[in-house]
Design a protein around this motif. Structure first.
Motif, PDB file in Angstrom:
ATOM      1  N   GLY A  58       4.239  -2.629  -1.534  1.00 37.96           N
ATOM      2  CA  GLY A  58       3.095  -3.455  -1.892  1.00 37.96           C
ATOM      3  C   GLY A  58       3.282  -4.152  -3.222  1.00 37.96           C
ATOM      4  O   GLY A  58       2.935  -5.332  -3.381  1.00 37.96           O
ATOM      5  N   ALA A  59       3.851  -3.440  -4.195  1.00 40.98           N
ATOM      6  CA  ALA A  59       4.119  -4.042  -5.504  1.00 40.98           C
ATOM      7  C   ALA A  59       5.102  -5.195  -5.366  1.00 40.98           C
ATOM      8  O   ALA A  59       4.960  -6.231  -6.042  1.00 40.98           O
ATOM      9  CB  ALA A  59       4.661  -2.987  -6.456  1.00 40.98           C
ATOM     10  N   ALA A  60       6.084  -5.031  -4.497  1.00 45.42           N
ATOM     11  CA  ALA A  60       7.063  -6.103  -4.285  1.00 45.42           C
ATOM     12  C   ALA A  60       6.392  -7.342  -3.687  1.00 45.42           C
ATOM     13  O   ALA A  60       6.721  -8.482  -4.058  1.00 45.42           O
ATOM     14  CB  ALA A  60       8.181  -5.602  -3.377  1.00 45.42           C
ATOM     15  N   LEU A  61       5.447  -7.138  -2.782  1.00 47.14           N
ATOM     16  CA  LEU A  61       4.728  -8.265  -2.195  1.00 47.14           C
ATOM     17  C   LEU A  61       3.871  -8.991  -3.226  1.00 47.14           C
ATOM     18  O   LEU A  61       3.700 -10.209  -3.169  1.00 47.14           O
ATOM     19  CB  LEU A  61       3.848  -7.774  -1.045  1.00 47.14           C
ATOM     20  N   LEU A  62       3.333  -8.243  -4.187  1.00 44.62           N
ATOM     21  CA  LEU A  62       2.479  -8.839  -5.213  1.00 44.62           C
ATOM     22  C   LEU A  62       3.264  -9.579  -6.289  1.00 44.62           C
ATOM     23  O   LEU A  62       2.695 -10.389  -7.020  1.00 44.62           O
ATOM     24  CB  LEU A  62       1.629  -7.761  -5.883  1.00 44.62           C
ATOM     25  N   ALA A  63       4.562  -9.327  -6.387  1.00 43.46           N
ATOM     26  CA  ALA A  63       5.350  -9.879  -7.498  1.00 43.46           C
ATOM     27  C   ALA A  63       5.256 -11.397  -7.578  1.00 43.46           C
ATOM     28  O   ALA A  63       5.244 -11.974  -8.676  1.00 43.46           O
ATOM     29  CB  ALA A  63       6.801  -9.438  -7.368  1.00 43.46           C
ATOM     30  N   LYS A  64       5.174 -12.059  -6.432  1.00 44.60           N
ATOM     31  CA  LYS A  64       5.134 -13.527  -6.434  1.00 44.60           C
ATOM     32  C   LYS A  64       3.878 -14.076  -7.098  1.00 44.60           C
ATOM     33  O   LYS A  64       3.835 -15.237  -7.530  1.00 44.60           O
ATOM     34  CB  LYS A  64       5.240 -14.059  -5.001  1.00 44.60           C
ATOM     35  N   HIS A  65       2.845 -13.254  -7.195  1.00 45.60           N
ATOM     36  CA  HIS A  65       1.600 -13.684  -7.839  1.00 45.60           C
ATOM     37  C   HIS A  65       1.647 -13.509  -9.358  1.00 45.60           C
ATOM     38  O   HIS A  65       0.718 -13.945 -10.049  1.00 45.60           O
ATOM     39  CB  HIS A  65       0.422 -12.889  -7.280  1.00 45.60           C
TER      40      HIS A  65
END
Length: 237
Positions: A58-65
Motif C-alpha cells: 500500500g505504501a508503494a502505491l501511495l508513493a506516486k502521490h
C-alpha cells in the motif's frame, strides 16, 4: 498542498475521503490506495489484512502521490495486533513509506486525548469478539469504556451498505449517560455526512473511524484545520 495518503482495505466507504477534501475546501489532498484481502471481521483474516507486506504494498502505491504522511485506514486491522503489535505495525509502515505513519486505532486514542475524553461508549459494527479487542486497545490507551455494543456484522461490505439513517440509529441507540463521547470504530462505515446530525442528537462528541483517520493524518502532516462540518474533533482548538 499538504497531502496525506491512506491505505484502505478493499472497498466500502472510501468515498468519505474525497468528501472530506470537499468539506475542507480542497486545501488538502487525501489520496486513497487500496490493498485487498478478505473483508471478514475475524481475527485471523484481520491479522493477514494488516500484515507487513500488504501495508508495504500500500505504501508503494501511495508513493506516486508524494504524501507528507501515511495512515493505515483500518481500525480492526490494527487493533487486532494489540497495543505493542500495533506500534510495531506502524513503525514498519513508516519505514516502508519513508514518511510519518499511523493507523486508525491510534487515531482514536489520540483524538480522545485531544478532546479530553475519559469515558466513552463504543458502538461497534463488528462481532463481539472483535469489538472486545477494540475495547481492550482503548483501555490500554487510558480510556474507560462505560458501554460497548456489537452489531455482529460479519463483513466490511455489509457495513458499507448501511444507510445514513441506520448509522445515526446505531450511534444514538448505543450512547450511555456516563459517556463523554460515542466512538464508532469501522472505516467501512460512511459517517462524515451524518456526524453533525449525530452530535446534535446526542449533545456530545462523536468519533468515527474515517473522521479520526483523516484528523490523524493531517496531524502528522502538521496541519489540522478547523471545520464546522466534521464534528467536535475539528472544532476543538
Amino acid at each position: 498542498m499538504p497531502t496525506v495518503g491512506f491505505i484502505y482495505p478493499d472497498h466500502a466507504a472510501e468515498d468519505d475521503y474525497p468528501f472530506a477534501e470537499r468539506l475542507l475546501g480542497y486545501r488538502f489532498s487525501l489520496p486513497v490506495e487500496h490493498i485487498y484481502g478478505t473483508d471478514l471481521h475475524a481475527v485471523p483474516e484481520l491479522l493477514d489484512l494488516g500484515s507487513e507486506q500488504r501495508l508495504a504494498d500500500g505504501a508503494a502505491l501511495l508513493a506516486k502521490h508524494e504524501p507528507d504522511a501515511v495512515v493505515w485506514a483500518c481500525t480492526s486491522g490494527s487493533f487486532v495486533y494489540r497495543w505493542g503489535g500495533a506500534h510495531e505495525q506502524v513503525e514498519k509502515l513508516a519505514a516502508a513509506a519513508g514518511k510519518p505513519a499511523s493507523s486508525t486505532s491510534f487515531a482514536f486514542v489520540r483524538a480522545a486525548e485531544r478532546l479530553g475524553l475519559k469515558r466513552v461508549a463504543v458502538a461497534a459494527s463488528y462481532p463481539d469478539d472483535v469489538a472486545t479487542l477494540f475495547v481492550e486497545f482503548l483501555a490500554r490507551g487510558g480510556i474507560e469504556i462505560v458501554a460497548m455494543s456489537s452489531e455482529g456484522i460479519d463483513t466490511a461490505a455489509e457495513v458499507g451498505r448501511l444507510s445514513p439513517g441506520a448509522v445515526i440509529d446505531l450511534a444514538v441507540g448505543h450512547d450511555h449517560p456516563d459517556a463523554d463521547a460515542v466512538l464508532i470504530p469501522d472505516t467501512a462505515m460512511r459517517t462524515l455526512g451524518v456526524l453533525e446530525t449525530i452530535e446534535e442528537r446526542l449533545g456530545k462528541p462523536v468519533l468515527t473511524a474515517n473522521q479520526v483517520t483523516i484528523w490523524e493524518g493531517l496531524r502528522l502532516a502538521g496541519d489540522v484545520p478547523e471545520s464546522g462540518q466534521l464534528g467536535a474533533l475539528f472544532r476543538w482548538r
